[in-house]
Enzyme design. Structure first.
Site, PDB file in Angstrom:
ATOM      1  N   GLU A  61      13.691   3.494  -5.215  1.00 35.86           N
ATOM      2  CA  GLU A  61      12.842   2.317  -4.989  1.00 35.86           C
ATOM      3  C   GLU A  61      12.413   1.729  -6.326  1.00 35.86           C
ATOM      4  O   GLU A  61      12.301   2.443  -7.335  1.00 35.86           O
ATOM      5  CB  GLU A  61      11.608   2.756  -4.179  1.00 35.86           C
ATOM      6  CG  GLU A  61      10.624   1.625  -3.926  1.00 35.86           C
ATOM      7  CD  GLU A  61       9.592   1.954  -2.852  1.00 35.86           C
ATOM      8  OE1 GLU A  61       9.489   3.125  -2.447  1.00 35.86           O
ATOM      9  OE2 GLU A  61       8.882   1.024  -2.416  1.00 35.86           O
ATOM     10  N   ASN A 207      10.957  -1.698   6.570  1.00 34.05           N
ATOM     11  CA  ASN A 207      10.544  -0.332   6.230  1.00 34.05           C
ATOM     12  C   ASN A 207       9.097  -0.148   6.685  1.00 34.05           C
ATOM     13  O   ASN A 207       8.254  -1.038   6.480  1.00 34.05           O
ATOM     14  CB  ASN A 207      10.623  -0.135   4.714  1.00 34.05           C
ATOM     15  CG  ASN A 207       9.916   1.142   4.265  1.00 34.05           C
ATOM     16  OD1 ASN A 207      10.372   2.254   4.525  1.00 34.05           O
ATOM     17  ND2 ASN A 207       8.755   1.000   3.615  1.00 34.05           N
ATOM     18  N   GLU A 208       8.810   0.970   7.280  1.00 38.28           N
ATOM     19  CA  GLU A 208       7.442   1.307   7.709  1.00 38.28           C
ATOM     20  C   GLU A 208       6.715   0.057   8.245  1.00 38.28           C
ATOM     21  O   GLU A 208       5.634  -0.307   7.780  1.00 38.28           O
ATOM     22  CB  GLU A 208       6.654   1.961   6.557  1.00 38.28           C
ATOM     23  CG  GLU A 208       7.259   3.294   6.157  1.00 38.28           C
ATOM     24  CD  GLU A 208       6.394   4.187   5.254  1.00 38.28           C
ATOM     25  OE1 GLU A 208       5.347   3.724   4.764  1.00 38.28           O
ATOM     26  OE2 GLU A 208       6.789   5.349   5.053  1.00 38.28           O
ATOM     27  N   TYR A 274       6.180  13.304   4.879  1.00 38.25           N
ATOM     28  CA  TYR A 274       5.906  13.840   3.536  1.00 38.25           C
ATOM     29  C   TYR A 274       5.109  15.131   3.642  1.00 38.25           C
ATOM     30  O   TYR A 274       4.233  15.263   4.512  1.00 38.25           O
ATOM     31  CB  TYR A 274       5.116  12.817   2.707  1.00 38.25           C
ATOM     32  CG  TYR A 274       5.988  11.690   2.200  1.00 38.25           C
ATOM     33  CD1 TYR A 274       6.814  11.882   1.100  1.00 38.25           C
ATOM     34  CD2 TYR A 274       6.006  10.444   2.821  1.00 38.25           C
ATOM     35  CE1 TYR A 274       7.628  10.865   0.621  1.00 38.25           C
ATOM     36  CE2 TYR A 274       6.823   9.415   2.354  1.00 38.25           C
ATOM     37  CZ  TYR A 274       7.633   9.634   1.248  1.00 38.25           C
ATOM     38  OH  TYR A 274       8.447   8.627   0.790  1.00 38.25           O
ATOM     39  N   GLU A 331      12.921   9.203   4.469  1.00 45.89           N
ATOM     40  CA  GLU A 331      11.923   9.546   3.438  1.00 45.89           C
ATOM     41  C   GLU A 331      11.352  10.916   3.771  1.00 45.89           C
ATOM     42  O   GLU A 331      10.781  11.100   4.857  1.00 45.89           O
ATOM     43  CB  GLU A 331      10.799   8.508   3.377  1.00 45.89           C
ATOM     44  CG  GLU A 331      11.236   7.221   2.711  1.00 45.89           C
ATOM     45  CD  GLU A 331      10.105   6.213   2.501  1.00 45.89           C
ATOM     46  OE1 GLU A 331       8.964   6.637   2.253  1.00 45.89           O
ATOM     47  OE2 GLU A 331      10.402   5.010   2.604  1.00 45.89           O
ATOM     48  N   GLN A 380      11.794  10.853  -4.308  1.00 46.54           N
ATOM     49  CA  GLN A 380      12.842   9.895  -4.599  1.00 46.54           C
ATOM     50  C   GLN A 380      13.702  10.451  -5.740  1.00 46.54           C
ATOM     51  O   GLN A 380      13.335  11.456  -6.339  1.00 46.54           O
ATOM     52  CB  GLN A 380      12.228   8.563  -4.967  1.00 46.54           C
ATOM     53  CG  GLN A 380      11.392   7.945  -3.845  1.00 46.54           C
ATOM     54  CD  GLN A 380      11.113   6.458  -4.069  1.00 46.54           C
ATOM     55  OE1 GLN A 380      11.675   5.816  -4.941  1.00 46.54           O
ATOM     56  NE2 GLN A 380      10.199   5.929  -3.270  1.00 46.54           N
TER      57      GLN A 380
END
Ligand code: AHR
Length: 527
Positions: A61, A207-208, A274, A331, A380
């Site tokens: 990103e 995204n999201e 996460y 992710e 990432q």
């Protein structure tokens, strides 16, 4: 009144109790370093699904020092580069056989306008990066990203802009990249130096969108998705898989709504999870300063990936029993508090042996569910969150997570072999996690690969493995371990955590006895 005799008896009892207690403590200390006894049945005779290579995907990103510094240094840089892209980074990443690379975000994707990143670099606009701070020079755009993918041999996965973009902008970006026609946009690409169209196999619609991508409700996004996805067109033989934004953690309603309203229009649905040591976004925990409690809590939380995949997967099964739609965990990884003195928005964090264990445990989970999980992109790739590589100007360091991805690459595209694992629990306080995590696969050449992870930082594990249906003659392996739980590689000491050959095994007819050290990742090759 106590008599002298009673007093003596009391004293004697006290001495005896002290002796018993000391011995008990000694006994429990001996217990804590005693090996776990683990049994593992590897069902070589029951091969299951293919482990999609894309499970080993990466994510890059425009955030912190990932793109600028981490990848892009520009053609004039004294750091050795090819067309502006760092040679050392490409060389290191090629070792991982990166199958797919997601770009340009993340949250950044929903503020990215592709036209800013094409044409002469000195004419490209400078735009604020409103998601993560700073100004983006747009020096790294579509051509540079696709050049990087070609250097790595990775498939591009482009994340489209829904939050501040339009279906028209998305449609034109796809035409620009993939059309071989004599159209204005394809000709613009040619004038910008690329004659042949690119192959773009994966494209995501936002995204999201439940958060930074637009704060939408699932019912609203399901319609938005259907609308935008309609304009993702296939040009000149390119075949795009259309990916929808999925839920996160326990957000099962999102999956339910998206699958019931839009499954027909999608090829994949994402999931984000996460690992925070504390589970608290305001105080996540340090990347490097932690005790055994922090170690154990992190592993406990990371193991929830299994539950999330199972439960989101069960909802997908209701609407898609053939498993046509892939679950894309695009992710995942650890997320810690920022290091003192570092920029808040840069999400730079060090990476220790704990991260290596997190990576290996999650990859084992993805193998187990590879019938539904078709892609995963660790967050990432460089200098951000659970990175493979850290850079500091001309210096480069390989993280413990990098080494796990290098050791595990043997599972890419191999056939998952089911296992029955019986491992005692590693207990701390009231919380328990399994002491050992494992997975197995067989590659196209018939080689069997077994990955073993010891989650306990203090106790070794003795694994007795049976291999039904396999005549094994030779065993080789590698082990990644460290003296300290928070051992890490730094720019001054880059080789503190690195894999070495593994020899602690014995092959006894159809049984394999393996002894793995505390806090370790072992990958064996059996032929
Ligand atoms: O990976 C960092 C950020 O985490 C991404 O931009 C976003 O999608 C997620 O919330």
């Amino acid at each position: 009144m106590h008599s002298r005799r009673q007093l003596n008896v009391c004293l004697l009892l006290l001495v005896l109790a002290a002796l018993v207690l000391t011995n008990l403590t000694r006994f429990s200390e001996a217990q804590t370093t005693e090996s776990y006894k683990v049994t593992l049945a590897i069902r070589v005779d029951q091969p299951r699904w293919v482990i999609n290579r894309n499970i080993y995907g990466q994510f890059a990103e425009h955030l912190g020092r990932l793109i600028y510094d981490g990848i892009w240094v520009g053609e004039e840089s004294p750091i050795p580069n090819t067309r502006g892209i760092r040679n050392d980074v490409v060389m290191a990443l090629k070792e991982l056989h990166v199958p797919v690379l997601r770009w340009p975000g993340g949250c950044f994707a929903d503020e990215y306008h592709w036209r800013d990143g094409i044409g002469p670099r000195d004419k490209r606009p400078r735009r604020p990066n409103s998601s993560w701070g700073g100004v983006d020079t747009n020096a790294f755009g579509t051509h540079e990203f696709l050049d990087l993918c070609a250097m790595l041999g990775a498939d591009p996965y482009i994340n489209g802009n829904v939050g501040s973009g339009s279906p028209q902008e998305m449609m034109e970006w796809i035409e620009y990249m993939t059309s071989a026609a004599d159209s204005d946009l394809a000709n613009l690409r040619r004038r910008n130096g690329r004659d042949k169209p690119w192959n773009i196999p994966y494209f995501a619609v936002g995204n999201e969108t439940w958060g930074c991508g637009g704060n939408m409700r699932p019912e609203y996004y399901a319609d938005v998705y259907r609308h935008f996805a309609t304009f993702i067109k296939n040009h000149s033989g390119n075949r795009i898989q259309r990916l929808a934004v999925g839920g996160y953690d326990e957000n099962y309603n999102w999956t339910e709504v998206l699958m019931s309203q839009a499954a027909k229009q999608m090829d994949g649905l994402s999931l984000h999870y996460y690992t925070l040591p504390t589970g608290n976004w305001n105080e996540k925990g340090s990347a490097t300063e932690f005790d055994e409690k922090g170690w154990h809590a992190t592993l406990l939380r990371t193991l929830r990936m299994d539950e999330f995949i199972q439960k989101h997967g069960a909802i997908m099964d209701k609407y898609d029993p053939e498993k046509r739609v892939g679950l894309m965990v695009d992710e995942w990884g650890t997320w810690y508090d920022k290091e003192p003195g570092r920029d808040m928005g840069a999400l730079y964090q060090q990476n220790t042996m704990r991260d290596a264990i997190v990576a290996a445990v999650n990859l084992n989970i993805f193998h187990k569910h590879a019938d539904r999980v078709r892609m995963a992109n660790i967050a990432q790739m460089i200098n951000v969150l659970q990175a493979m590589l850290l850079t500091d100007k001309e210096k480069l360091v390989l993280t413990p997570t990098y080494h796990v991805f290098r050791m595990y690459r043997v599972h890419q595209g191999a056939t998952m072999i089911p296992i029955d694992l019986s491992a005692p629990e590693y207990k701390l306080g009231d919380a328990t996690v399994p002491s050992v995590s494992a997975s197995a696969s067989r590659d196209g050449e018939g080689r069997l690969h077994v990955s073993l992870v010891n989650l306990d930082p203090n106790r070794p594990a003795e694994i007795s493995a049976t291999l039904a249906g396999a005549g094994i003659k030779t065993v080789t392996g590698e082990v990644l371990t460290s003296a300290a739980m928070n051992a890490m590689n730094t720019f001054d000491q880059p080789n503190t955590v690195k894999p070495v050959p593994f020899k602690e095994y014995k092959l006894e007819s159809s049984r394999l006895l393996v002894s793995i050290p505390p806090k370790s990742v072992v990958v064996l090759e059996l032929r």
